[in-house]
Scaffold this active site. Structure first.
Site, PDB file in Angstrom:
ATOM      1  CG  ASP A  11     -88.219  -5.067 -22.251  1.00 22.36           C
ATOM      2  OD1 ASP A  11     -88.172  -4.194 -23.142  1.00 22.36           O
ATOM      3  OD2 ASP A  11     -89.293  -5.571 -21.866  1.00 22.36           O
ATOM      4  CG  HIS A  12     -87.409  -8.322 -25.433  1.00 19.96           C
ATOM      5  ND1 HIS A  12     -87.469  -8.549 -24.070  1.00 19.96           N
ATOM      6  CD2 HIS A  12     -88.645  -8.615 -25.901  1.00 19.96           C
ATOM      7  CE1 HIS A  12     -88.681  -8.981 -23.739  1.00 19.96           C
ATOM      8  NE2 HIS A  12     -89.413  -9.017 -24.837  1.00 19.96           N
ATOM      9  CB  CYS A  68     -90.164  -2.076 -21.445  1.00 20.56           C
ATOM     10  SG  CYS A  68     -91.621  -1.269 -20.745  1.00 20.56           S
ATOM     11  N   GLY A  69     -91.468  -2.251 -24.015  1.00 13.91           N
ATOM     12  CA  GLY A  69     -92.390  -2.164 -25.139  1.00 13.91           C
ATOM     13  C   GLY A  69     -93.316  -0.968 -25.042  1.00 13.91           C
ATOM     14  CB  THR A  70     -96.128  -0.200 -22.989  1.00 12.38           C
ATOM     15  OG1 THR A  70     -95.768  -0.834 -21.753  1.00 12.38           O
ATOM     16  CG2 THR A  70     -96.850  -1.186 -23.897  1.00 12.38           C
ATOM     17  N   GLY A  71     -93.280   1.054 -21.925  1.00 11.98           N
ATOM     18  CA  GLY A  71     -92.800   1.925 -20.844  1.00 11.98           C
ATOM     19  C   GLY A  71     -93.558   1.689 -19.544  1.00 11.98           C
ATOM     20  CB  ILE A  72     -96.960   0.350 -18.891  1.00 13.39           C
ATOM     21  CG1 ILE A  72     -97.630   1.397 -19.783  1.00 13.39           C
ATOM     22  CG2 ILE A  72     -97.823   0.073 -17.664  1.00 13.39           C
ATOM     23  CD1 ILE A  72     -98.916   0.904 -20.451  1.00 13.39           C
ATOM     24  N   GLY A  73     -94.507  -1.281 -17.867  1.00 15.24           N
ATOM     25  CA  GLY A  73     -93.926  -2.233 -16.911  1.00 15.24           C
ATOM     26  C   GLY A  73     -92.732  -1.621 -16.198  1.00 15.24           C
ATOM     27  CG  MET A  74     -89.115  -0.507 -18.329  1.00 13.37           C
ATOM     28  SD  MET A  74     -87.847  -1.420 -17.413  1.00 13.37           S
ATOM     29  CE  MET A  74     -86.785  -1.949 -18.769  1.00 13.37           C
ATOM     30  CG  HIS A 101     -95.929  21.024 -12.349  1.00 14.48           C
ATOM     31  ND1 HIS A 101     -97.247  21.301 -12.600  1.00 14.48           N
ATOM     32  CD2 HIS A 101     -95.254  22.179 -12.600  1.00 14.48           C
ATOM     33  CE1 HIS A 101     -97.381  22.567 -12.981  1.00 14.48           C
ATOM     34  NE2 HIS A 101     -96.177  23.123 -13.003  1.00 14.48           N
ATOM     35  NE  ARG A 135     -98.483  25.526  -8.143  1.00 12.82           N
ATOM     36  CZ  ARG A 135     -97.878  25.993  -9.225  1.00 12.82           C
ATOM     37  NH1 ARG A 135     -96.890  26.865  -9.113  1.00 12.82           N
ATOM     38  NH2 ARG A 135     -98.270  25.599 -10.428  1.00 12.82           N
ATOM     39  CG  HIS A 136     -94.742  22.068  -8.186  1.00 10.91           C
ATOM     40  ND1 HIS A 136     -96.007  21.644  -8.496  1.00 10.91           N
ATOM     41  CD2 HIS A 136     -94.525  23.188  -8.907  1.00 10.91           C
ATOM     42  CE1 HIS A 136     -96.537  22.465  -9.389  1.00 10.91           C
ATOM     43  NE2 HIS A 136     -95.661  23.408  -9.654  1.00 10.91           N
TER      44      HIS A 136
HETATM   45  C1  RB5 Z   1     -92.269  -7.492 -23.341  1.00 10.95           C
HETATM   46  O1  RB5 Z   1     -92.904  -8.243 -24.302  1.00 10.95           O
HETATM   47  C2  RB5 Z   1     -93.209  -6.401 -22.827  1.00 10.95           C
HETATM   48  O2  RB5 Z   1     -94.159  -6.957 -21.986  1.00 10.95           O
HETATM   49  C3  RB5 Z   1     -92.434  -5.312 -22.115  1.00 10.95           C
HETATM   50  O3  RB5 Z   1     -91.496  -4.789 -23.005  1.00 10.95           O
HETATM   51  C4  RB5 Z   1     -93.205  -4.121 -21.609  1.00 10.95           C
HETATM   52  O4  RB5 Z   1     -94.006  -3.574 -22.627  1.00 10.95           O
HETATM   53  C5  RB5 Z   1     -93.930  -4.277 -20.357  1.00 10.95           C
HETATM   54  O5  RB5 Z   1     -94.564  -3.330 -19.864  1.00 10.95           O
END
Ligand code: RB5
Length: 146
Positions: A11-12, A68-74, A101, A135-136
């Protein structure tokens, strides 16, 4: 020459590091498809997570890389897909171990967490590290739910 194909998505918030990884793959002669986004306009990260994961699921790509910004949402979006094992990380030890692993097939990175240089080095480490198997294997099989 690498024997794998990579699907890229962002994303952006992840555009800059995705472009850096894309450039590095190009320079290394790695086969890839860039599924967007391509501009800094605000977009919804699940759209790109789903495109990349579908490319991995249908065999068009061996690995996905999502930024993405954190990688978490993705990573949350990617792990909704059957057969997708997505790992969000920012350090080299995790990049290596999630391949060895977890047999992770999607790497998720945060453009507001790491810089482009680190993103490229993590992507290269992830792509070049084989799964340990053994084992994995049993534990990977246990991950799937209906
Ligand atoms: C976009 O502002 C942000 O929410 C997205 O890039 C990402 O960090 C979500 O996990």
């Amino acid at each position: 020459m690498a024997t794998y194909q990579v699907a890229l998505g962002c994303d952006h918030g992840g555009l800059e590091i995705k472009n850096a990884i894309r450039q590095a793959l190009e320079a290394d002669g790695v086969s890839f498809v860039d599924l967007g986004t391509y501009t800094a306009d605000s977009v919804d990260y699940p759209v790109y997570a789903h495109k990349v994961c579908e490319a991995v699921q249908n065999g068009e790509a061996t690995f996905g890389i999502l930024c993405c910004g954190t990688g978490i949402g993705m990573s949350i979006a990617a792990n909704k897909h059957k057969g997708i094992r997505a790992a969000v990380l920012s350090d080299p030890f995790s990049a290596e171990m999630t391949r060895r692993h977890n047999d992770a097939n999607v790497l998720c990175l945060g453009g507001r967490v790491i810089d482009s240089e680190r993103a490229v080095s993590l992507a290269k480490l992830f792509l070049s590290t084989p799964f340990d198997g053994g084992r994995h294997e049993k534990r990977i099989a246990m991950l799937e739910r209906d």
